[in-house]
Design a protein around this motif. Structure first.
Motif, short mmCIF file in Angstrom:
data_model
loop_
_atom_site.label_atom_id
_atom_site.label_comp_id
_atom_site.label_asym_id
_atom_site.label_seq_id
_atom_site.Cartn_x
_atom_site.Cartn_y
_atom_site.Cartn_z
N LEU A 47 -1.49 17.52 5.19
CA LEU A 47 -0.85 16.21 5.19
C LEU A 47 -0.68 15.70 6.61
O LEU A 47 -0.41 16.46 7.54
N ARG A 49 -0.04 11.66 9.03
CA ARG A 49 0.18 10.22 9.03
C ARG A 49 -0.71 9.58 10.08
O ARG A 49 -0.97 10.16 11.12
N ARG A 69 -1.96 9.29 0.26
CA ARG A 69 -0.77 9.59 -0.53
C ARG A 69 0.16 8.39 -0.64
O ARG A 69 0.77 8.16 -1.68
N SER A 70 0.30 7.66 0.45
CA SER A 70 1.17 6.48 0.43
C SER A 70 0.77 5.56 1.56
O SER A 70 0.08 5.96 2.51
N THR A 126 1.46 2.39 8.09
CA THR A 126 1.32 3.84 8.25
C THR A 126 0.82 4.42 6.94
O THR A 126 1.42 4.17 5.88
N GLU A 128 0.04 7.83 4.77
CA GLU A 128 0.20 9.27 4.65
C GLU A 128 -1.05 9.80 3.96
O GLU A 128 -1.39 9.36 2.86
#
Length: 217
Positions: A47, A49, A69-70, A126, A128
Protein backbone atom coordinates in the motif's frame (compact mmCIF):
# COMPACT_ATOMS: atom_id res chain seq x y z
CA UNK A 1 24.28 -19.44 1.99
CA UNK A 2 22.39 -16.22 2.63
CA UNK A 3 19.94 -15.18 -0.08
CA UNK A 4 19.82 -11.41 0.25
CA UNK A 5 20.24 -10.14 -3.31
CA UNK A 6 19.30 -10.99 -6.88
CA UNK A 7 22.85 -12.25 -7.40
CA UNK A 8 22.57 -14.56 -4.37
CA UNK A 9 19.29 -15.92 -5.70
CA UNK A 10 20.74 -16.59 -9.15
CA UNK A 11 23.52 -18.59 -7.50
CA UNK A 12 21.22 -20.51 -5.14
CA UNK A 13 18.65 -21.73 -7.69
CA UNK A 14 20.97 -23.89 -9.85
CA UNK A 15 22.69 -25.14 -6.68
CA UNK A 16 19.35 -26.35 -5.27
CA UNK A 17 18.37 -27.82 -8.63
CA UNK A 18 21.83 -29.43 -8.89
CA UNK A 19 21.91 -28.24 -12.48
CA UNK A 20 24.78 -25.84 -13.10
CA UNK A 21 23.98 -26.05 -16.81
CA UNK A 22 20.71 -24.17 -16.17
CA UNK A 23 22.37 -21.00 -14.83
CA UNK A 24 21.48 -19.08 -17.99
CA UNK A 25 17.78 -19.94 -17.52
CA UNK A 26 17.60 -18.88 -13.88
CA UNK A 27 16.50 -15.26 -14.58
CA UNK A 28 13.49 -16.72 -16.43
CA UNK A 29 12.66 -18.99 -13.49
CA UNK A 30 12.84 -16.02 -11.12
CA UNK A 31 10.66 -13.92 -13.41
CA UNK A 32 8.00 -16.68 -13.57
CA UNK A 33 7.90 -16.89 -9.76
CA UNK A 34 7.77 -13.11 -9.50
CA UNK A 35 4.83 -12.81 -11.91
CA UNK A 36 2.87 -15.38 -9.92
CA UNK A 37 3.56 -13.51 -6.68
CA UNK A 38 2.47 -10.27 -8.33
CA UNK A 39 -0.84 -11.84 -9.33
CA UNK A 40 -1.50 -13.42 -5.94
CA UNK A 41 -0.19 -11.15 -3.18
CA UNK A 42 -2.23 -8.23 -1.85
CA UNK A 43 -0.57 -7.06 1.36
CA UNK A 44 -0.20 -4.03 3.58
CA UNK A 45 3.41 -3.67 2.45
CA UNK A 46 2.18 -2.92 -1.06
CA UNK A 47 0.00 0.00 0.00
CA UNK A 48 1.12 3.54 -0.71
CA UNK A 49 -0.10 7.03 -1.51
CA UNK A 50 0.66 9.19 -4.52
CA UNK A 51 -0.32 12.73 -5.43
CA UNK A 52 -1.99 13.13 -8.82
CA UNK A 53 -3.59 15.96 -10.75
CA UNK A 54 -7.09 15.42 -12.11
CA UNK A 55 -7.44 17.79 -15.03
CA UNK A 56 -9.67 15.79 -17.35
CA UNK A 57 -12.32 13.12 -17.54
CA UNK A 58 -9.59 10.47 -17.96
CA UNK A 59 -6.32 10.50 -16.02
CA UNK A 60 -3.39 8.10 -16.38
CA UNK A 61 -3.14 5.85 -13.35
CA UNK A 62 0.17 5.98 -11.45
CA UNK A 63 2.88 3.67 -12.75
CA UNK A 64 3.14 0.11 -11.36
CA UNK A 65 -0.25 0.26 -9.61
CA UNK A 66 -2.31 -2.89 -9.13
CA UNK A 67 -5.40 -1.33 -7.63
CA UNK A 68 -6.64 2.14 -6.65
CA UNK A 69 -7.98 1.75 -3.13
CA UNK A 70 -9.28 5.28 -2.70
CA UNK A 71 -9.10 8.72 -4.27
CA UNK A 72 -9.49 11.99 -2.35
CA UNK A 73 -9.42 15.55 -3.62
CA UNK A 74 -6.94 17.70 -1.73
CA UNK A 75 -8.02 20.93 -3.43
CA UNK A 76 -11.45 22.36 -4.15
CA UNK A 77 -14.06 20.64 -1.94
CA UNK A 78 -11.40 18.30 -0.51
CA UNK A 79 -13.64 15.26 -0.47
CA UNK A 80 -13.26 11.56 -1.07
CA UNK A 81 -14.49 10.37 -4.44
CA UNK A 82 -16.94 7.49 -4.49
CA UNK A 83 -15.74 4.44 -6.41
CA UNK A 84 -18.24 2.91 -8.82
CA UNK A 85 -18.09 0.19 -11.43
CA UNK A 86 -17.55 1.09 -15.11
CA UNK A 87 -21.18 0.16 -15.76
CA UNK A 88 -22.42 2.45 -12.99
CA UNK A 89 -20.22 5.23 -14.33
CA UNK A 90 -21.67 4.80 -17.81
CA UNK A 91 -25.23 5.02 -16.46
CA UNK A 92 -24.36 8.09 -14.38
CA UNK A 93 -22.86 9.87 -17.39
CA UNK A 94 -25.82 8.94 -19.59
CA UNK A 95 -28.19 10.45 -17.04
CA UNK A 96 -26.24 13.69 -16.66
CA UNK A 97 -24.53 14.32 -20.03
CA UNK A 98 -22.05 17.19 -20.13
CA UNK A 99 -22.04 17.71 -16.36
CA UNK A 100 -18.94 19.65 -15.25
CA UNK A 101 -17.64 20.47 -11.80
CA UNK A 102 -15.54 18.98 -9.00
CA UNK A 103 -15.32 15.20 -9.50
CA UNK A 104 -17.49 13.07 -7.24
CA UNK A 105 -17.14 9.54 -8.66
CA UNK A 106 -14.29 7.49 -10.09
CA UNK A 107 -13.69 4.13 -11.69
CA UNK A 108 -10.60 2.43 -13.09
CA UNK A 109 -10.53 1.11 -16.64
CA UNK A 110 -7.23 -0.46 -17.65
CA UNK A 111 -4.43 2.07 -17.10
CA UNK A 112 -6.81 5.03 -16.70
CA UNK A 113 -8.84 6.58 -13.90
CA UNK A 114 -12.18 7.93 -15.14
CA UNK A 115 -13.92 10.64 -13.09
CA UNK A 116 -17.30 12.34 -13.17
CA UNK A 117 -18.39 15.10 -13.38
CA UNK A 118 -15.85 16.28 -15.93
CA UNK A 119 -13.42 18.51 -14.00
CA UNK A 120 -14.08 22.22 -14.52
CA UNK A 121 -10.51 22.96 -13.33
CA UNK A 122 -7.36 21.08 -12.39
CA UNK A 123 -7.85 19.38 -9.01
CA UNK A 124 -5.10 17.98 -6.82
CA UNK A 125 -5.80 14.57 -5.32
CA UNK A 126 -4.20 11.77 -3.33
CA UNK A 127 -4.61 8.18 -4.51
CA UNK A 128 -4.16 5.26 -2.13
CA UNK A 129 -2.71 2.47 -4.23
CA UNK A 130 -1.96 -1.21 -4.09
CA UNK A 131 1.37 -1.38 -5.89
CA UNK A 132 2.79 -4.25 -7.86
CA UNK A 133 6.03 -6.03 -6.99
CA UNK A 134 9.17 -4.26 -8.16
CA UNK A 135 10.96 -6.86 -10.32
CA UNK A 136 14.43 -7.96 -9.29
CA UNK A 137 17.31 -7.16 -11.62
CA UNK A 138 20.99 -6.35 -11.47
CA UNK A 139 19.97 -2.70 -11.07
CA UNK A 140 17.29 -3.53 -8.47
CA UNK A 141 18.95 -6.30 -6.42
CA UNK A 142 16.30 -6.58 -3.69
CA UNK A 143 12.71 -5.77 -2.80
CA UNK A 144 10.43 -6.30 0.20
CA UNK A 145 9.71 -9.92 -0.66
CA UNK A 146 13.34 -10.98 -1.08
CA UNK A 147 14.34 -9.01 2.03
CA UNK A 148 11.69 -10.60 4.25
CA UNK A 149 10.76 -13.82 2.50
CA UNK A 150 13.64 -15.15 0.36
CA UNK A 151 12.10 -18.64 0.50
CA UNK A 152 9.20 -17.39 -1.62
CA UNK A 153 11.53 -16.48 -4.45
CA UNK A 154 13.58 -19.64 -4.01
CA UNK A 155 10.68 -22.11 -3.99
CA UNK A 156 8.93 -20.31 -6.85
CA UNK A 157 12.05 -20.33 -9.02
CA UNK A 158 12.75 -23.97 -8.15
CA UNK A 159 9.20 -24.94 -9.17
CA UNK A 160 9.66 -23.17 -12.50
CA UNK A 161 13.06 -24.80 -12.98
CA UNK A 162 11.78 -28.29 -12.20
CA UNK A 163 8.88 -27.78 -14.61
CA UNK A 164 11.36 -26.71 -17.28
CA UNK A 165 13.34 -29.92 -16.84
CA UNK A 166 10.10 -31.95 -16.82
CA UNK A 167 10.78 -33.19 -13.29
CA UNK A 168 7.10 -33.42 -12.47
CA UNK A 169 7.41 -34.76 -8.92
CA UNK A 170 9.96 -32.15 -7.93
CA UNK A 171 7.96 -29.40 -9.65
CA UNK A 172 4.85 -30.37 -7.68
CA UNK A 173 6.77 -30.46 -4.40
CA UNK A 174 8.41 -27.08 -4.95
CA UNK A 175 5.11 -25.55 -6.12
CA UNK A 176 3.38 -26.76 -2.96
CA UNK A 177 6.11 -25.15 -0.86
CA UNK A 178 5.83 -21.95 -2.90
CA UNK A 179 2.06 -21.75 -2.42
CA UNK A 180 2.42 -22.45 1.31
CA UNK A 181 4.87 -19.57 1.71
CA UNK A 182 2.65 -17.21 -0.29
CA UNK A 183 -0.25 -18.09 1.98
CA UNK A 184 1.89 -17.40 5.04
CA UNK A 185 2.97 -14.01 3.63
CA UNK A 186 -0.59 -13.04 2.80
CA UNK A 187 -1.77 -13.93 6.29
CA UNK A 188 1.17 -12.29 8.08
CA UNK A 189 0.93 -8.92 6.31
CA UNK A 190 -2.70 -8.90 5.29
CA UNK A 191 -4.52 -5.60 4.86
CA UNK A 192 -7.73 -4.50 6.53
CA UNK A 193 -9.32 -4.79 3.07
CA UNK A 194 -8.96 -8.57 3.27
CA UNK A 195 -11.27 -8.87 6.25
CA UNK A 196 -14.89 -9.75 5.69
CA UNK A 197 -17.28 -6.90 6.41
CA UNK A 198 -20.39 -7.74 8.43
CA UNK A 199 -23.41 -5.50 8.59
CA UNK A 200 -25.04 -4.89 11.96
CA UNK A 201 -28.78 -5.52 11.53
CA UNK A 202 -29.44 -2.73 14.01
CA UNK A 203 -27.93 -0.13 11.70
CA UNK A 204 -30.77 -0.14 9.21
CA UNK A 205 -34.45 -0.91 8.86
CA UNK A 206 -35.27 -4.62 9.02
CA UNK A 207 -35.59 -6.35 5.69
CA UNK A 208 -33.87 -3.61 3.68
CA UNK A 209 -30.50 -4.00 1.98
CA UNK A 210 -27.69 -1.48 2.34
CA UNK A 211 -26.51 0.11 -0.95
CA UNK A 212 -22.72 0.48 -0.76
CA UNK A 213 -22.72 2.90 -3.70
CA UNK A 214 -25.32 5.40 -2.51
CA UNK A 215 -24.89 4.86 1.22
CA UNK A 216 -28.64 4.34 1.61
CA UNK A 217 -30.77 1.51 2.97
Amino acid sequence: MTIATYGDLKTAVPNWLRRADLAGMVPDFIMIAEREMDRVLRTALQLGRQAITIDGEFVAAPASFRMVRSLRLTSGPGRALREVTPEQMARQKAGTPGLAGAPQWFTVIGPQIEVWPVPDAAYEATAELQAGIAPLSDDNPTNWILAGHPDAYLFGALAAGAAYTKSDDRASAWQAQFERVLGDIQEAVRTSYDRTLRADPGLGPAGRAFNAITGDF
